[in-house]
Design a protein around this motif. Structure first.
Motif, PDB file in Angstrom:
ATOM      1  N   VAL A  18       0.675  -1.110   0.033  1.00  0.00           N
ATOM      2  CA  VAL A  18      -0.075   0.087  -0.038  1.00  0.00           C
ATOM      3  C   VAL A  18       0.971   1.166  -0.055  1.00  0.00           C
ATOM      4  CG1 VAL A  18      -1.722   1.348   1.545  1.00  0.00           C
ATOM      5  CG2 VAL A  18      -1.994  -1.122   0.777  1.00  0.00           C
ATOM      6  N   ARG A  19       1.875   1.146   0.861  1.00  0.00           N
ATOM      7  CA  ARG A  19       2.842   2.211   0.913  1.00  0.00           C
ATOM      8  C   ARG A  19       3.363   2.562  -0.735  1.00  0.00           C
ATOM      9  NH1 ARG A  19       4.239   6.393   4.476  1.00  0.00           N
ATOM     10  NH2 ARG A  19       5.677   7.912   3.101  1.00  0.00           N
ATOM     11  N   LYS A  20       3.813   1.630  -1.407  1.00  0.00           N
ATOM     12  CA  LYS A  20       4.060   1.721  -2.516  1.00  0.00           C
ATOM     13  C   LYS A  20       3.373   2.576  -3.587  1.00  0.00           C
ATOM     14  CE  LYS A  20       6.625  -0.703  -6.472  1.00  0.00           C
ATOM     15  NZ  LYS A  20       7.212  -2.300  -6.781  1.00  0.00           N
ATOM     16  N   LEU A  21       2.043   2.027  -3.532  1.00  0.00           N
ATOM     17  CA  LEU A  21       1.004   2.877  -4.400  1.00  0.00           C
ATOM     18  C   LEU A  21       0.622   4.227  -3.864  1.00  0.00           C
ATOM     19  CD1 LEU A  21      -0.947   2.307  -6.401  1.00  0.00           C
ATOM     20  CD2 LEU A  21      -2.796   1.593  -4.773  1.00  0.00           C
ATOM     21  N   TYR A  22       0.783   4.250  -2.541  1.00  0.00           N
ATOM     22  CA  TYR A  22       0.445   5.700  -2.049  1.00  0.00           C
ATOM     23  C   TYR A  22       1.558   6.681  -2.492  1.00  0.00           C
ATOM     24  CZ  TYR A  22       1.132   9.417   1.243  1.00  0.00           C
ATOM     25  OH  TYR A  22       1.155  10.770   1.829  1.00  0.00           O
ATOM     26  N   ASN A  23       3.154   6.069  -2.274  1.00  0.00           N
ATOM     27  CA  ASN A  23       4.025   6.958  -2.992  1.00  0.00           C
ATOM     28  C   ASN A  23       3.589   7.610  -4.369  1.00  0.00           C
ATOM     29  OD1 ASN A  23       5.108   6.698  -0.613  1.00  0.00           O
ATOM     30  ND2 ASN A  23       6.631   5.095  -1.249  1.00  0.00           N
ATOM     31  N   PHE A  24       3.089   6.566  -5.372  1.00  0.00           N
ATOM     32  CA  PHE A  24       3.001   6.701  -6.677  1.00  0.00           C
ATOM     33  C   PHE A  24       1.650   7.886  -6.719  1.00  0.00           C
ATOM     34  CE2 PHE A  24       0.136   6.201 -10.228  1.00  0.00           C
ATOM     35  CZ  PHE A  24       1.055   6.245 -11.377  1.00  0.00           C
ATOM     36  N   ILE A  25       0.750   7.672  -5.976  1.00  0.00           N
ATOM     37  CA  ILE A  25      -0.475   8.572  -6.156  1.00  0.00           C
ATOM     38  C   ILE A  25       0.049  10.007  -5.512  1.00  0.00           C
ATOM     39  CG2 ILE A  25      -2.628   9.113  -5.266  1.00  0.00           C
ATOM     40  CD1 ILE A  25      -3.160   6.111  -5.187  1.00  0.00           C
ATOM     41  N   ALA A  26       0.824  10.042  -4.386  1.00  0.00           N
ATOM     42  CA  ALA A  26       0.972  11.271  -3.737  1.00  0.00           C
ATOM     43  C   ALA A  26       2.062  12.238  -4.507  1.00  0.00           C
ATOM     44  CB  ALA A  26       1.589  10.789  -2.133  1.00  0.00           C
ATOM     45  N   GLU A  27       2.941  11.541  -5.169  1.00  0.00           N
ATOM     46  CA  GLU A  27       4.081  12.095  -5.835  1.00  0.00           C
ATOM     47  C   GLU A  27       3.447  13.060  -6.779  1.00  0.00           C
ATOM     48  OE1 GLU A  27       6.076   9.619  -8.571  1.00  0.00           O
ATOM     49  OE2 GLU A  27       8.059  10.832  -8.250  1.00  0.00           O
ATOM     50  N   GLN A  28       2.239  12.637  -7.409  1.00  0.00           N
ATOM     51  CA  GLN A  28       1.752  13.370  -8.635  1.00  0.00           C
ATOM     52  C   GLN A  28       1.261  14.813  -7.958  1.00  0.00           C
ATOM     53  OE1 GLN A  28      -0.287  11.451 -11.595  1.00  0.00           O
ATOM     54  NE2 GLN A  28      -2.111  13.022 -11.771  1.00  0.00           N
ATOM     55  N   PHE A  29       0.924  15.000  -6.803  1.00  0.00           N
ATOM     56  CA  PHE A  29       0.406  16.212  -6.310  1.00  0.00           C
ATOM     57  C   PHE A  29       1.408  17.288  -6.211  1.00  0.00           C
ATOM     58  CE2 PHE A  29      -0.508  19.202  -2.644  1.00  0.00           C
ATOM     59  CZ  PHE A  29      -1.982  19.245  -2.900  1.00  0.00           C
ATOM     60  N   ASP A  30       2.808  16.910  -6.203  1.00  0.00           N
ATOM     61  CA  ASP A  30       3.812  17.927  -6.046  1.00  0.00           C
ATOM     62  C   ASP A  30       4.666  18.120  -7.408  1.00  0.00           C
ATOM     63  OD1 ASP A  30       3.477  18.570  -3.432  1.00  0.00           O
ATOM     64  OD2 ASP A  30       4.512  16.574  -3.000  1.00  0.00           O
ATOM     65  N   ILE A  31       4.127  17.532  -8.602  1.00  0.00           N
ATOM     66  CA  ILE A  31       4.760  17.624  -9.850  1.00  0.00           C
ATOM     67  C   ILE A  31       4.476  18.768 -10.601  1.00  0.00           C
ATOM     68  CG2 ILE A  31       5.180  16.690 -12.069  1.00  0.00           C
ATOM     69  CD1 ILE A  31       4.740  13.663 -10.735  1.00  0.00           C
ATOM     70  N   PRO A  32       5.423  19.585 -10.711  1.00  0.00           N
ATOM     71  CA  PRO A  32       4.887  20.967 -11.442  1.00  0.00           C
ATOM     72  C   PRO A  32       4.320  20.796 -13.010  1.00  0.00           C
ATOM     73  CG  PRO A  32       7.282  20.855 -11.278  1.00  0.00           C
ATOM     74  CD  PRO A  32       6.717  19.481 -10.631  1.00  0.00           C
TER      75      PRO A  32
END
Length: 219
Positions: A18-32
């Protein structure tokens, strides 16, 4: 202009998965990402997640966006060792679950997906989540208390109310407050009696049972 379908999507599994999927989802929030007028914000657009996962966004329904981002997963205290994250999406006309199944398969295959989706205009109240299936969603809106039917005063149907995990027993208790002569009626018949009441133009109530649809049945 589409009707919008609102979905609660829960991803569960062991902490690492779940942490691996979370990292993938959450990363997009900060991509410019560059913003494009008249399009979804690319940070929230569902198609961007497909592109980032190396999947063809033309092959999946993805007209929609995340409206609420997940908090980081925490290991559960029970013996299962499972944990979960939850996102909320807004999509055109219907749930768009197949794209998330494809992303899970690509990013973290050991994660399971449970969802509940509602789009009242299309009559969609669909879920594969045991917390929702066989329960009811009740939504009551009040604009003018003067025109509330006498039968529903003092019940959940006589005030501003929304809950999406109402058990049938609790629903029947409230319906029988409104229709005390209906103890022999089915729940569906009691709901039909509620629907027949005149709430006036400024009020209304909606009661629907969640229908089971497996995630693999959704586009």
């Amino acid at each position: 202009m589409p009707n919008w379908c609102y979905s609660r999507i829960k991803f569960t599994g062991d902490y690492k998965a779940v942490r691996k999927l979370y990292n993938f989802i959450a990363e997009q929030f900060d991509i410019p990402f560059e913003r494009e007028p008249m399009h979804f914000d690319k940070n929230t657009f569902l198609g961007t997640f497909l592109d980032r996962a190396g999947l063809d966004s033309e092959r999946f329904r993805c007209r929609g966006q995340i409206t609420d981002w997940p908090g980081p997963p925490e290991p559960c205290d029970d013996d299962s060792g499972n944990c979960e994250i939850v996102i909320y999406t807004e999509t055109a006309w219907c749930p768009m679950i197949a794209m998330w199944l494809a992303i899970i398969k690509k990013i973290s295959p050991n994660v399971q997906l449970f969802y509940a989706s509602e789009e009242c205009g299309m009559g969609i109240y669909q879920s594969n989540d045991p917390d929702y299936v066989d329960n009811y969603v009740v939504d009551t809106w009040i604009g003018s208390r003067e025109t509330i039917p006498a039968e529903v005063r003092g019940t959940i149907f006589g005030e501003e109310f929304f809950e999406d995990e109402i058990s049938e027993d609790r629903l029947r208790d409230e319906l029988l407050k409104a229709f005390p002569d209906g103890s022999d009626d089915s729940t569906a018949d009691l709901i039909a009696r509620l629907d027949d009441l005149d709430f006036g133009d400024d009020n209304g109530t909606s009661v629907h049972k969640w229908e089971y649809y497996s995630a693999s049945e959704q586009d």
